[in-house]
Design a protein around this motif. Structure first.
Motif, PDB file in Angstrom:
ATOM      1  N   GLU A 166      -1.130   6.794  -0.847  1.00 48.85           N
ATOM      2  CA  GLU A 166      -2.081   6.589   0.469  1.00 48.85           C
ATOM      3  C   GLU A 166      -1.519   7.536   1.460  1.00 48.85           C
ATOM      4  O   GLU A 166      -0.423   7.479   1.807  1.00 48.85           O
ATOM      5  CB  GLU A 166      -2.151   5.283   0.755  1.00 48.85           C
ATOM      6  N   ASP A 167      -2.370   8.451   1.804  1.00 49.90           N
ATOM      7  CA  ASP A 167      -1.955   9.428   2.970  1.00 49.90           C
ATOM      8  C   ASP A 167      -2.108   9.069   4.579  1.00 49.90           C
ATOM      9  O   ASP A 167      -1.706   9.472   5.325  1.00 49.90           O
ATOM     10  CB  ASP A 167      -2.490  10.739   2.955  1.00 49.90           C
ATOM     11  N   GLU A 168      -2.799   7.563   4.597  1.00 50.04           N
ATOM     12  CA  GLU A 168      -2.740   7.192   5.869  1.00 50.04           C
ATOM     13  C   GLU A 168      -1.776   5.976   5.770  1.00 50.04           C
ATOM     14  O   GLU A 168      -1.808   4.980   5.418  1.00 50.04           O
ATOM     15  CB  GLU A 168      -4.190   6.456   6.128  1.00 50.04           C
ATOM     16  N   ASN A 169      -0.866   6.319   6.738  1.00 59.10           N
ATOM     17  CA  ASN A 169       0.632   5.459   6.908  1.00 59.10           C
ATOM     18  C   ASN A 169       0.154   3.975   7.360  1.00 59.10           C
ATOM     19  O   ASN A 169       0.657   3.225   6.507  1.00 59.10           O
ATOM     20  CB  ASN A 169       1.569   6.307   7.823  1.00 59.10           C
ATOM     21  N   PHE A 170      -0.507   3.908   8.078  1.00 55.05           N
ATOM     22  CA  PHE A 170      -0.988   2.301   8.404  1.00 55.05           C
ATOM     23  C   PHE A 170      -1.405   1.460   7.175  1.00 55.05           C
ATOM     24  O   PHE A 170      -0.988   0.427   6.742  1.00 55.05           O
ATOM     25  CB  PHE A 170      -1.712   2.273   9.602  1.00 55.05           C
ATOM     26  N   ILE A 171      -2.534   2.147   6.492  1.00 55.49           N
ATOM     27  CA  ILE A 171      -3.010   1.651   5.143  1.00 55.49           C
ATOM     28  C   ILE A 171      -2.021   1.326   4.175  1.00 55.49           C
ATOM     29  O   ILE A 171      -2.106   0.306   3.601  1.00 55.49           O
ATOM     30  CB  ILE A 171      -4.279   2.345   4.921  1.00 55.49           C
ATOM     31  N   ALA A 172      -1.142   2.553   4.130  1.00 58.26           N
ATOM     32  CA  ALA A 172      -0.170   2.619   3.098  1.00 58.26           C
ATOM     33  C   ALA A 172       0.814   1.110   3.368  1.00 58.26           C
ATOM     34  O   ALA A 172       1.196   0.594   2.311  1.00 58.26           O
ATOM     35  CB  ALA A 172       0.580   3.670   2.905  1.00 58.26           C
ATOM     36  N   LEU A 173       1.210   0.981   4.735  1.00 55.04           N
ATOM     37  CA  LEU A 173       2.026   0.011   4.834  1.00 55.04           C
ATOM     38  C   LEU A 173       1.438  -1.505   4.459  1.00 55.04           C
ATOM     39  O   LEU A 173       2.231  -2.213   4.335  1.00 55.04           O
ATOM     40  CB  LEU A 173       2.736   0.374   6.290  1.00 55.04           C
ATOM     41  N   GLU A 174       0.356  -1.522   4.917  1.00 50.70           N
ATOM     42  CA  GLU A 174      -0.447  -2.735   4.607  1.00 50.70           C
ATOM     43  C   GLU A 174      -0.579  -3.383   3.113  1.00 50.70           C
ATOM     44  O   GLU A 174      -0.302  -4.320   2.681  1.00 50.70           O
ATOM     45  CB  GLU A 174      -1.865  -2.703   5.125  1.00 50.70           C
ATOM     46  N   ILE A 175      -0.927  -2.185   2.370  1.00 51.67           N
ATOM     47  CA  ILE A 175      -0.898  -2.315   0.967  1.00 51.67           C
ATOM     48  C   ILE A 175       0.540  -2.601   0.388  1.00 51.67           C
ATOM     49  O   ILE A 175       0.690  -3.459  -0.509  1.00 51.67           O
ATOM     50  CB  ILE A 175      -1.566  -0.997   0.188  1.00 51.67           C
TER      51      ILE A 175
END
Length: 125
Positions: A7-16
């Protein structure tokens, strides 16, 4: 189970990543490019893959390589589920953004059960 997050969107990656870890999985990444994902493919059981990546290659192209060459199961997590279309045979699931914890955890649970069933079917008696 070893879960790679692409995932290239950091916030989304950290949530996943948080959701996967809370569900008891080991996470690899997050990674944001096809090159990084392929470098970690051998260490992964399943990959949660965004359809649109910032390095110009599509998550669908990556998924095909992960499935065919590395035996990694793929679950798409995308804001454009309609773009998955007929693109990838063999992907386990398509999760729309915004997603819920339950949706991600449930998809991972099904992937883990599938892997266990597959592994047990290979046991010779």
């Amino acid at each position: 189970m070893k879960v790679m997050i692409v995932e290239d969107e950091n916030f989304i990656a950290l949530e996943i990543e948080r959701i996967a870890q809370e569900a008891g999985h080991q996470t690899i990444g997050p990674v944001s490019t096809v090159e990084q994902a392929l470098a970690h493919a051998q260490r992964s059981d399943v990959a949660l893959v965004d359809l649109s990546l910032s390095d110009g290659l599509s998550g669908a192209q990556l998924a095909r390589r992960l499935i065919d060459r590395h035996g990694v199961d793929v679950i798409f997590v995308t804001g454009s589920p309609e773009n998955v279309g007929h693109g990838i045979e063999g992907a386990l699931d398509v999760i729309s953004k915004p997603f819920t914890d339950e949706r991600i955890a449930g998809a991972l649970s099904r992937a883990e059960a599938r892997r266990k069933d597959f592994d047990s079917s290979k046991v010779a008696f």
